[in-house]
Design a protein around this motif. Structure first.
Motif, short mmCIF file in Angstrom:
data_model
loop_
_atom_site.label_atom_id
_atom_site.label_comp_id
_atom_site.label_asym_id
_atom_site.label_seq_id
_atom_site.Cartn_x
_atom_site.Cartn_y
_atom_site.Cartn_z
N SER A 196 -4.66 0.70 -8.77
CA SER A 196 -5.09 0.48 -7.39
C SER A 196 -6.40 -0.30 -7.35
CB SER A 196 -5.25 1.83 -6.68
OG SER A 196 -5.75 1.66 -5.38
N MET A 197 -7.33 0.09 -8.21
CA MET A 197 -8.64 -0.57 -8.24
C MET A 197 -8.52 -2.00 -8.77
SD MET A 197 -12.19 0.89 -9.85
CE MET A 197 -12.09 2.28 -8.73
N THR A 198 -7.72 -2.16 -9.80
CA THR A 198 -7.54 -3.49 -10.39
C THR A 198 -6.99 -4.49 -9.38
OG1 THR A 198 -7.20 -2.57 -12.60
CG2 THR A 198 -6.37 -4.80 -12.21
N HIS A 199 -6.03 -4.05 -8.59
CA HIS A 199 -5.38 -4.95 -7.63
C HIS A 199 -6.04 -4.90 -6.25
CE1 HIS A 199 -1.89 -6.19 -10.10
NE2 HIS A 199 -2.11 -5.04 -10.71
N GLY A 200 -7.02 -4.01 -6.07
CA GLY A 200 -7.69 -3.91 -4.77
C GLY A 200 -6.75 -3.49 -3.66
N THR A 201 -5.74 -2.69 -4.02
CA THR A 201 -4.73 -2.26 -3.05
C THR A 201 -4.87 -0.77 -2.78
OG1 THR A 201 -3.19 -3.97 -3.82
CG2 THR A 201 -2.25 -2.15 -2.54
N ASP B 265 -9.18 -0.06 -0.43
CA ASP B 265 -9.00 -0.92 -1.62
C ASP B 265 -9.00 -0.10 -2.90
OD1 ASP B 265 -11.63 -0.15 -1.80
OD2 ASP B 265 -12.47 -2.18 -1.81
N ARG B 266 -8.75 1.20 -2.77
CA ARG B 266 -8.74 2.11 -3.91
C ARG B 266 -7.80 3.27 -3.62
NH1 ARG B 266 -11.87 6.54 -2.50
NH2 ARG B 266 -13.02 6.26 -0.54
N HIS C 5 0.83 -1.21 0.00
CA HIS C 5 0.00 0.00 0.00
C HIS C 5 0.87 1.26 0.00
CE1 HIS C 5 -2.51 -3.22 1.62
NE2 HIS C 5 -3.56 -2.52 1.28
#
Length: 265
Positions: free
Chosen positions: A114-119, A254-255, A94
């Motif tokens: 960030s959204m694609t990896h949920g990180t 997660d974004r 993160h």
């Protein structure tokens, strides 16, 4: 639970302050640093840093591959900061990023990643809580006093102009301000650049001088009155409470979140 942290740019003024902040907090553990010239050394080998047995990497990808970490703090420069943040997201670490000067396209690319990896990722143009309040007060004032200009002042080693804080302030003001062009319609610069940069009619002026740290004032004018909202950071310790807050909150996201004001209670 202790958060394991990697810091980029430990020899920089902001990075050095972050190293000391992390080292002094029992809920954090510094596990590695990324530095462009000291790969293979330990932190204790570098003058001006705590005498810790913390590995230094020149290659950020090798660092993210080999080190188990929860959070990555980047307080470097736009080019390196963007590449570092992309890699951290790819490895599920993160990022907390204070590097300003990212383009809209770069921010959008990081938001998508960030959204694609949920990180979760937090990018803050300014970590000083007072500066965030200054921006929020300016947003409120712009609704009632739409004639406004921004003057931001920083040390002479800052690479981007205007500052990320000034750009963010203008964007927040545009959310409440009636769009208008300011000044005389026939105004002419006799010296190019005298009126500064302009966004949606708001002029932004950048000052770069040795001795300054980070300062900004937003000037509003109306018939028979004026309002000035100002914030000053006198040293880099002013940013560390915001960095600490972001480190505590980023692992719950997660974004991508842009701006410290979005995580304040």
């Amino acid at each position: 639970m202790t958060k394991k942290i990697i810091i980029a740019g430990p020899r920089g003024k902001m990075g050095n302050e972050a190293v000391h902040m992390v080292d002094g907090d029992t809920s954090f553990e510094l596990v590695a640093c990324i530095d462009r010239t000291n790969g293979g050394k330990q932190m204790k080998d570098i003058e001006g840093l705590p005498t810790l047995q913390i590995p230094i990497y020149e290659d950020p990808e090798a660092c993210f591959q080999e080190i188990d970490a929860d959070v990555f703090i980047d307080l470097t420069v736009p080019g390196a900061g963007f590449e570092h943040t992309k890699l951290a997201l790819l490895y599920g670490i993160h990022p907390v990023v204070g590097t300003s000067g990212f383009s809209d396209d770069q921010l959008e690319a990081l938001r998508d990643l960030s959204m694609t990896h949920g990180t979760g990722c937090i990018i803050a143009p300014n970590f000083a809580v007072g500066a965030v309040l200054m921006m929020q007060f300016a947003k409120t004032a712009a609704k009632y006093l739409p004639d406004a200009e921004i003057i931001e002042k920083h040390h002479d080693q800052k690479l981007d102009a205007p500052s990320g804080t000034a750009v963010k302030t203008a964007a927040m003001m545009q959310e409440t301000r009636e769009s208008k062009q300011q000044g005389h319609p026939e105004e002419k610069e006799t010296l190019e650049g005298a009126r500064g940069a302009e966004t949606d009619g708001i002029h932004i002026h950048s000052v770069r001088l040795p001795g300054l740290v980070a300062h900004q004032e937003v000037l509003f004018g109306g018939p028979g009155q004026g309002l000035t909202i100002r914030h000053d950071s006198y040293n880099r310790a002013s940013f560390m409470e915001g960095v600490k807050l972001c480190v505590q909150k980023v692992t719950d996201l997660d974004r991508l979140v842009y701006g410290l004001e979005n995580i304040l209670d």
